[in-house]
Design an enzyme around this catalytic site. Structure first.
Site, PDB file in Angstrom:
ATOM      1  N   ARG A   1       0.808  -1.218   0.000  1.00  0.00           N
ATOM      2  CA  ARG A   1       0.000   0.000   0.000  1.00  0.00           C
ATOM      3  C   ARG A   1       0.841   1.267   0.000  1.00  0.00           C
ATOM      4  O   ARG A   1       0.482   2.274  -0.616  1.00  0.00           O
ATOM      5  CB  ARG A   1      -0.931  -0.022   1.225  1.00  0.00           C
ATOM      6  CG  ARG A   1      -1.683   1.256   1.517  1.00  0.00           C
ATOM      7  CD  ARG A   1      -2.439   1.148   2.837  1.00  0.00           C
ATOM      8  NE  ARG A   1      -1.571   0.782   3.953  1.00  0.00           N
ATOM      9  CZ  ARG A   1      -0.782   1.638   4.601  1.00  0.00           C
ATOM     10  NH1 ARG A   1      -0.759   2.912   4.263  1.00  0.00           N
ATOM     11  NH2 ARG A   1      -0.028   1.229   5.601  1.00  0.00           N
TER      12      ARG A   1
ATOM     13  N   HIS B   1      11.826   2.301  22.789  1.00  0.00           N
ATOM     14  CA  HIS B   1      11.371   3.453  23.578  1.00  0.00           C
ATOM     15  C   HIS B   1      10.228   3.004  24.481  1.00  0.00           C
ATOM     16  O   HIS B   1       9.060   3.009  24.095  1.00  0.00           O
ATOM     17  CB  HIS B   1      10.927   4.577  22.640  1.00  0.00           C
ATOM     18  CG  HIS B   1      10.734   5.888  23.335  1.00  0.00           C
ATOM     19  ND1 HIS B   1       9.590   6.650  23.198  1.00  0.00           N
ATOM     20  CD2 HIS B   1      11.546   6.574  24.185  1.00  0.00           C
ATOM     21  CE1 HIS B   1       9.700   7.750  23.915  1.00  0.00           C
ATOM     22  NE2 HIS B   1      10.880   7.727  24.527  1.00  0.00           N
TER      23      HIS B   1
ATOM     24  N   GLU C   1       1.212   4.209  24.927  1.00  0.00           N
ATOM     25  CA  GLU C   1       0.304   3.768  23.874  1.00  0.00           C
ATOM     26  C   GLU C   1      -0.711   2.763  24.419  1.00  0.00           C
ATOM     27  O   GLU C   1      -1.911   2.846  24.127  1.00  0.00           O
ATOM     28  CB  GLU C   1       1.073   3.147  22.707  1.00  0.00           C
ATOM     29  CG  GLU C   1       0.152   2.768  21.540  1.00  0.00           C
ATOM     30  CD  GLU C   1       0.834   1.887  20.518  1.00  0.00           C
ATOM     31  OE1 GLU C   1       0.686   2.169  19.319  1.00  0.00           O
ATOM     32  OE2 GLU C   1       1.511   0.904  20.913  1.00  0.00           O
TER      33      GLU C   1
ATOM     34  N   TRP D   1       2.150   7.957  16.595  1.00  0.00           N
ATOM     35  CA  TRP D   1       0.957   7.990  15.746  1.00  0.00           C
ATOM     36  C   TRP D   1       0.848   9.278  14.937  1.00  0.00           C
ATOM     37  O   TRP D   1      -0.134   9.477  14.208  1.00  0.00           O
ATOM     38  CB  TRP D   1      -0.297   7.806  16.606  1.00  0.00           C
ATOM     39  CG  TRP D   1      -0.557   6.365  16.941  1.00  0.00           C
ATOM     40  CD1 TRP D   1      -0.051   5.654  17.984  1.00  0.00           C
ATOM     41  CD2 TRP D   1      -1.387   5.459  16.206  1.00  0.00           C
ATOM     42  NE1 TRP D   1      -0.511   4.362  17.960  1.00  0.00           N
ATOM     43  CE2 TRP D   1      -1.332   4.213  16.884  1.00  0.00           C
ATOM     44  CE3 TRP D   1      -2.163   5.576  15.065  1.00  0.00           C
ATOM     45  CZ2 TRP D   1      -2.035   3.099  16.428  1.00  0.00           C
ATOM     46  CZ3 TRP D   1      -2.866   4.465  14.620  1.00  0.00           C
ATOM     47  CH2 TRP D   1      -2.792   3.237  15.295  1.00  0.00           C
TER      48      TRP D   1
ATOM     49  N   TYR E   1      -7.708   1.343  17.714  1.00  0.00           N
ATOM     50  CA  TYR E   1      -7.719   0.351  18.789  1.00  0.00           C
ATOM     51  C   TYR E   1      -8.564   0.727  20.000  1.00  0.00           C
ATOM     52  O   TYR E   1      -9.364  -0.080  20.476  1.00  0.00           O
ATOM     53  CB  TYR E   1      -6.282   0.061  19.244  1.00  0.00           C
ATOM     54  CG  TYR E   1      -5.434  -0.529  18.153  1.00  0.00           C
ATOM     55  CD1 TYR E   1      -5.514  -1.885  17.831  1.00  0.00           C
ATOM     56  CD2 TYR E   1      -4.557   0.278  17.424  1.00  0.00           C
ATOM     57  CE1 TYR E   1      -4.737  -2.417  16.815  1.00  0.00           C
ATOM     58  CE2 TYR E   1      -3.783  -0.256  16.408  1.00  0.00           C
ATOM     59  CZ  TYR E   1      -3.875  -1.602  16.110  1.00  0.00           C
ATOM     60  OH  TYR E   1      -3.117  -2.125  15.096  1.00  0.00           O
TER      61      TYR E   1
ATOM     62  N   ARG F   1     -13.469 -20.672  26.421  1.00  0.00           N
ATOM     63  CA  ARG F   1     -12.669 -20.609  25.195  1.00  0.00           C
ATOM     64  C   ARG F   1     -13.067 -19.396  24.347  1.00  0.00           C
ATOM     65  O   ARG F   1     -12.743 -19.333  23.167  1.00  0.00           O
ATOM     66  CB  ARG F   1     -12.826 -21.916  24.411  1.00  0.00           C
ATOM     67  CG  ARG F   1     -12.258 -23.124  25.143  1.00  0.00           C
ATOM     68  CD  ARG F   1     -12.262 -24.368  24.268  1.00  0.00           C
ATOM     69  NE  ARG F   1     -13.592 -24.913  24.102  1.00  0.00           N
ATOM     70  CZ  ARG F   1     -14.095 -25.937  24.804  1.00  0.00           C
ATOM     71  NH1 ARG F   1     -13.352 -26.494  25.757  1.00  0.00           N
ATOM     72  NH2 ARG F   1     -15.302 -26.392  24.573  1.00  0.00           N
TER      73      ARG F   1
ATOM     74  N   CYS G   1      -3.779  -3.382  12.838  1.00  0.00           N
ATOM     75  CA  CYS G   1      -2.876  -4.439  12.358  1.00  0.00           C
ATOM     76  C   CYS G   1      -2.920  -5.637  13.290  1.00  0.00           C
ATOM     77  O   CYS G   1      -2.910  -6.780  12.840  1.00  0.00           O
ATOM     78  CB  CYS G   1      -1.452  -3.912  12.249  1.00  0.00           C
ATOM     79  SG  CYS G   1      -1.223  -2.641  11.003  1.00  0.00           S
TER      80      CYS G   1
ATOM     81  N   ARG H   1      -2.509  -9.263  11.540  1.00  0.00           N
ATOM     82  CA  ARG H   1      -2.708  -9.461  10.101  1.00  0.00           C
ATOM     83  C   ARG H   1      -1.548  -8.924   9.281  1.00  0.00           C
ATOM     84  O   ARG H   1      -1.195  -9.470   8.224  1.00  0.00           O
ATOM     85  CB  ARG H   1      -3.998  -8.784   9.645  1.00  0.00           C
ATOM     86  CG  ARG H   1      -3.962  -7.266   9.768  1.00  0.00           C
ATOM     87  CD  ARG H   1      -5.099  -6.542   9.082  1.00  0.00           C
ATOM     88  NE  ARG H   1      -4.944  -5.105   9.257  1.00  0.00           N
ATOM     89  CZ  ARG H   1      -4.221  -4.312   8.453  1.00  0.00           C
ATOM     90  NH1 ARG H   1      -3.602  -4.822   7.413  1.00  0.00           N
ATOM     91  NH2 ARG H   1      -4.135  -3.010   8.694  1.00  0.00           N
ATOM     92  N   SER H   2      -0.975  -7.804   9.733  1.00  0.00           N
ATOM     93  CA  SER H   2       0.096  -7.130   9.011  1.00  0.00           C
ATOM     94  C   SER H   2       1.195  -6.799  10.005  1.00  0.00           C
ATOM     95  O   SER H   2       0.940  -6.124  11.002  1.00  0.00           O
ATOM     96  CB  SER H   2      -0.441  -5.848   8.361  1.00  0.00           C
ATOM     97  OG  SER H   2       0.596  -5.123   7.733  1.00  0.00           O
TER      98      SER H   2
ATOM     99  N   ASP I   1       4.946  -5.283  10.422  1.00  0.00           N
ATOM    100  CA  ASP I   1       6.171  -4.584  10.073  1.00  0.00           C
ATOM    101  C   ASP I   1       7.226  -5.059  11.066  1.00  0.00           C
ATOM    102  O   ASP I   1       7.304  -4.592  12.201  1.00  0.00           O
ATOM    103  CB  ASP I   1       5.929  -3.071  10.175  1.00  0.00           C
ATOM    104  CG  ASP I   1       7.190  -2.230  10.001  1.00  0.00           C
ATOM    105  OD1 ASP I   1       8.294  -2.797   9.877  1.00  0.00           O
ATOM    106  OD2 ASP I   1       7.072  -0.985  10.017  1.00  0.00           O
TER     107      ASP I   1
ATOM    108  N   ASN J   1       4.790  -4.257  19.467  1.00  0.00           N
ATOM    109  CA  ASN J   1       3.623  -5.110  19.691  1.00  0.00           C
ATOM    110  C   ASN J   1       3.914  -6.216  20.690  1.00  0.00           C
ATOM    111  O   ASN J   1       3.079  -6.529  21.547  1.00  0.00           O
ATOM    112  CB  ASN J   1       3.132  -5.717  18.364  1.00  0.00           C
ATOM    113  CG  ASN J   1       2.831  -4.693  17.291  1.00  0.00           C
ATOM    114  OD1 ASN J   1       3.148  -4.912  16.125  1.00  0.00           O
ATOM    115  ND2 ASN J   1       2.251  -3.561  17.668  1.00  0.00           N
TER     116      ASN J   1
ATOM    117  N   HIS K   1       6.472  -8.990   7.220  1.00  0.00           N
ATOM    118  CA  HIS K   1       7.277  -8.350   6.189  1.00  0.00           C
ATOM    119  C   HIS K   1       8.374  -7.459   6.750  1.00  0.00           C
ATOM    120  O   HIS K   1       8.267  -6.908   7.839  1.00  0.00           O
ATOM    121  CB  HIS K   1       6.399  -7.546   5.225  1.00  0.00           C
ATOM    122  CG  HIS K   1       5.481  -6.568   5.903  1.00  0.00           C
ATOM    123  ND1 HIS K   1       4.196  -6.897   6.278  1.00  0.00           N
ATOM    124  CD2 HIS K   1       5.661  -5.274   6.267  1.00  0.00           C
ATOM    125  CE1 HIS K   1       3.621  -5.843   6.841  1.00  0.00           C
ATOM    126  NE2 HIS K   1       4.490  -4.850   6.851  1.00  0.00           N
TER     127      HIS K   1
ATOM    128  N   TYR L   1      10.350  -4.148   5.289  1.00  0.00           N
ATOM    129  CA  TYR L   1      10.372  -3.170   4.208  1.00  0.00           C
ATOM    130  C   TYR L   1      11.746  -3.136   3.548  1.00  0.00           C
ATOM    131  O   TYR L   1      12.782  -3.322   4.215  1.00  0.00           O
ATOM    132  CB  TYR L   1      10.010  -1.781   4.743  1.00  0.00           C
ATOM    133  CG  TYR L   1       8.524  -1.594   4.934  1.00  0.00           C
ATOM    134  CD1 TYR L   1       7.693  -1.335   3.848  1.00  0.00           C
ATOM    135  CD2 TYR L   1       7.947  -1.693   6.190  1.00  0.00           C
ATOM    136  CE1 TYR L   1       6.325  -1.165   4.013  1.00  0.00           C
ATOM    137  CE2 TYR L   1       6.580  -1.535   6.375  1.00  0.00           C
ATOM    138  CZ  TYR L   1       5.769  -1.266   5.274  1.00  0.00           C
ATOM    139  OH  TYR L   1       4.413  -1.114   5.442  1.00  0.00           O
TER     140      TYR L   1
END
Length: 286
Positions: A27, A57, A64, A86, A109, A148, A168, A188-189, A191, A199, A229, A231
């Site tokens: 994208r 950091h 966050e 952000w 979020y 569950r 993400c 899902r994505s 970096d 994360n 991924h 970059y």
């Protein structure tokens, strides 16, 4: 693929993607080396999984997460506390695409965690009539620990196209065994160089915090990635990080007086004995 535990898990994932990934467009127009589907496991009793092969950091990680838990979607709280992660998505140019003023990120979020499915007002803001997934989760862990269905969803298909950066990290599930709380995240994505280290630390911290207020110990944090991924403009930085030897992981301290997940403030959280290599700077793709 399940990878070894703690920091080496992350380093092994970088190597896996470099060795087996495919060149893909994306994208942002930057281009990536991408690998689909992988997993890391972190034993939360074996140190706090904050990467040491580059400096993270920690102030940004903590603020966050507190911002998410507040249900806040405006960057003012972050900026007031010196957190800028952000800012690229909060410019007037970015937010105007979705009818929001500068600084207002929309259904990201905090909204999804605390006010999922809320109706919108005529001005595009949200009523407080959505579902508070975090309050429900904490109550359910206390009262139905064998469930569950201890799941929080950050992905609302109806709202995913109404923000500059849809979530993400899309879904996380808790699991209790032997009085220990574990968490698995589906991202899902991913970096891998810039985003995933944050994360890992954020969800490990969240797991500790929820265990703390529900009277449980901690087990594992399991990270599961979809599009994993690197970059193309991060390759030099990744190789520099892979050349470094990890230090011992730090420890986490939480204020024992806190009994409610929403009462945590920055001073109630401390990451102790954090020793790391120097920061490695890289450009974020927006």
């Amino acid at each position: 693929m399940i990878i070894s535990k703690n920091e080496q898990a992350y380093l092994d994932l970088l190597k896996l993607v470099l060795a087996n990934g495919s060149q893909k467009g994306d994208r942002t127009g930057t281009g990536t080396i991408s690998y689909f589907g992988s997993q890391m496991r972190f034993d939360l009793n074996d140190g706090f999984p904050l990467l040491t092969t580059k400096k993270i950091h920690t102030k940004s990680v903590i603020y966050e997460l507190l911002w998410f838990l507040k249900g806040d979607t405006h960057v003012k709280y972050l900026q007031d506390n010196g957190v800028r992660i952000w800012n690229e998505w909060a410019t007037a140019e970015q937010t105007a695409r979705f009818g929001k003023p500068a600084g207002e990120l929309g259904a990201v979020y905090g909204h999804q965690w605390r006010n999922f499915g809320a109706s919108q007002k005529p001005d595009g803001s949200y009523n407080a009539d959505g579902f508070d997934q975090i309050s429900w989760l904490v109550n359910e862990i206390k009262n139905n620990p064998n469930s569950r269905r201890l799941i929080v969803s950050g992905w609302n298909p109806k709202e995913a196209s109404e923000v500059a950066l849809p979530p993400c990290h899309t879904l996380f599930q808790f699991f209790i065994a032997n009085n220990k709380l574990s968490c698995q995240l589906y991202q899902r994505s991913a970096d891998l160089f810039l985003g995933v280290p944050f994360n890992i630390a954020s969800y490990a911290l969240l797991t500790h915090m929820i265990a703390h207020v529900t009277g449980l110990g901690v087990g594992e944090f399991v990270w599961t990635g979809g599009d994993c991924h690197i970059y193309n403009n991060h390759l030099e930085q990744v190789n520099e990080q892979l050349s470094r030897t990890p230090f011992d992981l730090p420890k986490l301290w939480l204020n024992p007086e806190i009994k409610n997940i929403f009462d945590f403030d920055f001073d109630d959280i401390n990451i102790e004995n954090y020793q790391s290599h120097a920061t490695i700077k890289a450009q974020v793709s927006v």
